[in-house]
Structures are given as C-alpha cells and as structure tokens.
Design an enzyme around this catalytic site. Structure first.
Site, PDB file in Angstrom:
ATOM      1  N   HIS A   1       0.831  -1.208   0.000  1.00 10.25           N
ATOM      2  CA  HIS A   1       0.000   0.000   0.000  1.00 10.25           C
ATOM      3  C   HIS A   1       0.868   1.262   0.000  1.00 10.25           C
ATOM      4  CE1 HIS A   1      -4.080  -1.727   0.242  1.00 10.25           C
ATOM      5  NE2 HIS A   1      -3.398  -2.765   0.703  1.00 10.25           N
TER       6      HIS A   1
ATOM      7  N   SER B   1      -5.079 -10.529 -12.282  1.00 11.29           N
ATOM      8  CA  SER B   1      -5.614  -9.533 -13.230  1.00 11.29           C
ATOM      9  C   SER B   1      -4.490  -8.819 -13.960  1.00 11.29           C
ATOM     10  CB  SER B   1      -6.459  -8.465 -12.534  1.00 11.29           C
ATOM     11  OG  SER B   1      -7.104  -8.953 -11.420  1.00 11.29           O
TER      12      SER B   1
ATOM     13  N   ASP C   1       1.596  -4.048  -9.476  1.00  6.50           N
ATOM     14  CA  ASP C   1       1.375  -5.393 -10.025  1.00  6.50           C
ATOM     15  C   ASP C   1       1.676  -5.440 -11.521  1.00  6.50           C
ATOM     16  OD1 ASP C   1       0.497  -5.716  -7.472  1.00  6.50           O
ATOM     17  OD2 ASP C   1      -1.633  -5.785  -7.989  1.00  6.50           O
TER      18      ASP C   1
END
Ligand code: GLA
Length: 387
Positions: A37, A131, A175
């Site tokens: 984060h 994803s 990511d």
C-alpha cells in the site's frame, strides 16, 4: 516447459478460430516481498514474479472485431467491436483484455482488432495479481504484433489505466510493473514515483532458505471499497500535511507529522503505516545488498504488524499464518498484496519447510478454516514472448 504450454494454447486457438495464432505470450503473477500500500503513495515496493503465468495466443484483425476466449471460464467466445469499448461497461473477465485494447487505442495506438485465447495458472482472488498478468500479457502481445515499440514500464502504465478507468478498480502501479519488468532470480526494487527500477539478486535456495506462499483461500476483491477507502485516507493525510504524496514525509520527521495530524486518528494510523513501510523497503534492500538475507525476516514481520494494526487490512486467516509460521521457526512472515484475504509469504530455512507447513495446516484445521494452499515461490521471469 513453456514450449509445451505455448503449443497447447496455440492448438486450442487454432481449434477456436480456424487458423494458427501469430504468436504466444506469457506474463506472470507476483508476490510482494515488502512495500504494501505504498505504490499509490508514490513510495517503494519490492515484488518478484511467480512461475505461474497468464498465457495468450493472439492474432491481429483488421476489421475492428475483438474476439476473446478463456480456457478458465466457461463462457465461449465473446465478440466485441473495438470502437464500442467503453469504461465500466463490462463486469466480466473480458474487461481486463478489452480494457487494455481500449487503453492502447485511447493513447493513440492503432489497434484494429484481435483474436485472443487465454489460459492462466495464476490463482485468482488470491492476492497474486492474476488480473495484472492478464492485462500485461495482452498489452505485450499487441505491442509486438502492432509494432508499437512500447517499453515494459509504459505497458504497465497503460494496463494500470485499463484497470483504473475501464475496469474501475483504483489500484496502484506495482502489479502491472512486476508482471512487465521482473527478472528471474531477482526481486524488483521499484520507485513508484518515477518507475525507476533496480533488479536485486534474490536467490534464496543458494543460501539454504525458501519462500513459501500460503494462499488462505479467503477471496478478496479490490473494487469492493475498503481498498479505495485506504487510498482516500492516505490522500487526505498527504493533503493535511501539505505534501504531494505520503512518500514525501521523511521517516525522520514521522513523529512531527503525526503530531500535526492531531486527533485525525484514522489518518494518523494510515500515515504511520505508509511512512514506516517505505523505510522497511529501504532497509530490506540494504540488507539484501549487503548479503544479510536472514536479517530481512524480522522486517517482514514488522510489516505485517503494521498492516494488521495500523492499516487494518489483515484478517484472522492471514494473522494465523503469520503467527503460526513465526512460532514454528520461520525467519519472517507477512501478508502480501491488497489484503482482506489472499496470501501470506513465509521466509524459512529450507530445513524447516515441512515443519512450518505442517504447523500452519494444523492451525487452520484446528481453527475450522478452509485448508490453505501452500507452495514455494521462486523468483521467475517477467512478461515475454514464448512462441
Ligand atoms: C493491490 C494493488 C497494488 C497495491 C497492493 C498493495 O495488489 O493492485 O497496486 O496497491 O494491492 O500493496
């Protein structure tokens, strides 16, 4: 291995579309070693690629048609028109590949259609970036086929835009950059402000250690609101402190910054996590570069405590993995990824793998939790053409 996978995916493509694909590409899932984060706060992250990949067989089309098929979802061939693609119009898996086509076209790249068949071994909903793997494999395939000449970090930016705007999930850049830019045998030290990168050698096996991924099987989803709330809280913190992003709060000035936030208790906790987490990434990089790999264990455990107590995105299953692993001799452990479920990582001596795994499995059984899936993670290659 990848030749066999490429062959099987190409063969299925040929059955579906009646001609061989122009090529086959692969992009990996990831785990994040440290730096959670921090990416939407312009901070530091340190992911590495998993051997699990999304694989795509792709051919160009010139008629504006986009045909999509997934081996993993029983939905047949989905046919769309590239000119009709519109943000947040699609709530299915097809939003990831078509979002990438949309983002490329939006950025002015002439992508006139494609036939695509996808197959992925990246577990979905496990916090392992299935994803991003889907997005990046499509971006790389189209980059090659349409000779767009985009670099890995540029593809990552486009994929993030696809996910933020087209899919509607407010994720950071970690990511997609991991999937696009990681290298085998290395962790990727990434500055998410300017996307400058350093490949850090990370060969645990050579030093007698292992890194386990424990998928708690608790499904998470980033569009469900909590992720966005944390992100908004961090932005509020930056605004209250008068900085562009929390990355700009120096670790040495954290106490003064927290004082200035007064009774904004929730924001104080978020700020404390982000600022200390950036410092932990820098500490881990320094330890790895000085060859003191075992010493990163306690830093991982500190990171978990911060995510659990300050950022508040852990869950009982993730905490149980971490507590049990540490109690049974692991060097370090933490949740990895967005949180609220998904996976934890455990750093352990090679000799202790069985004992630690057994302890975690038994603790899950005793707590009445679904059995976790445990596997070893070896830092693997980023996105590439495999045929
Ligand atoms: C998810 C997001 C990333 C990052 C992590 C938390 O994986 O996709 O951008 O914010 O959560 O570190």
């Amino acid at each position: 291995m990848s030749e066999a996978v490429a062959g099987a995916v190409a063969e299925r493509f040929t059955q579906l579309y009646g001609a061989e694909p122009e090529g086959v590409w692969a992009a990996p899932g990831r785990v994040n070693l440290i730096g959670e984060h921090t990416d939407y706060n312009d901070g530091f992250v340190m992911p590495f690629a998993l051997p699990h990949t999304a694989v795509a067989a792709v051919s160009r089309r010139e008629d504006g048609v986009l045909r999509l098929h997934s081996a993993d979802i029983d939905a047949g061939v989905v046919e769309l028109r590239v000119a009709d693609l519109a943000p947040e119009s699609d709530k299915n898996w097809t939003a990831y590949p078509s979002g990438v086509v949309w983002a490329l076209r939006e950025a002015g790249h002439e992508v006139t259609g494609a036939d695509i068949h996808l197959a992925s071994t990246v577990p979905s909903g496990a916090g392992l970036s299935s994803s991003a793997a889907l997005e990046v494999v499509i971006a790389l395939a189209l980059n090659d086929l349409y000779a767009l000449g985009l670099r890995g970090w540029q593809l990552a930016r486009l994929c993030q835009r696809a996910e933020n705007v087209y899919v509607g999930a407010p994720v950071g850049i970690m990511d997609q950059t991991a999937a696009a830019c990681c290298e085998a045998g290395h962790a990727l030290f990434l500055d998410t402000r300017d996307l400058s990168q350093r490949q850090i050698p990370f060969d645990l096996a050579a030093e007698g250690m292992r890194l386990l991924v424990v998928d708690t099987q608790v499904k998470h989803s980033h569009s469900e609101g909590e992720y966005g709330k944390r992100r908004a809280g961090c932005e509020k913190g930056a605004a209250l402190l008068g900085v562009d992003a929390l990355r700009d709060v120096p670790y040495a000035e954290l106490d003064a910054a927290l004082e200035r936030l007064g009774d904004e208790e929730e924001v104080r906790r978020l700020v404390r996590h982000v600022v200390t987490e950036d410092e932990r990434v820098e500490r881990v990089v320094a330890l790895l570069e000085s060859g003191d790999t075992r010493a990163i264990g306690p830093v991982l455990a500190e990171g978990h405590a911060s995510l659990r107590d300050d950022f508040r995105i852990s869950c009982p299953e993730l905490d149980l993995v971490v507590d049990t692993a540490l109690a049974s001799g692991a060097l370090g452990a933490r949740m990895t990824g967005g949180g609220f479920g998904g996976s934890a990582i455990v750093l352990t001596e090679a000799a202790d793998v069985d004992a630690v795994t057994k302890a975690v499995e038994e603790a899950f059984a005793a707590a009445g939790f679904t059995a976790p899936r445990v596997f070893e993670a070896v830092p693997s290659a980023g996105a590439r053409r495999i045929r």
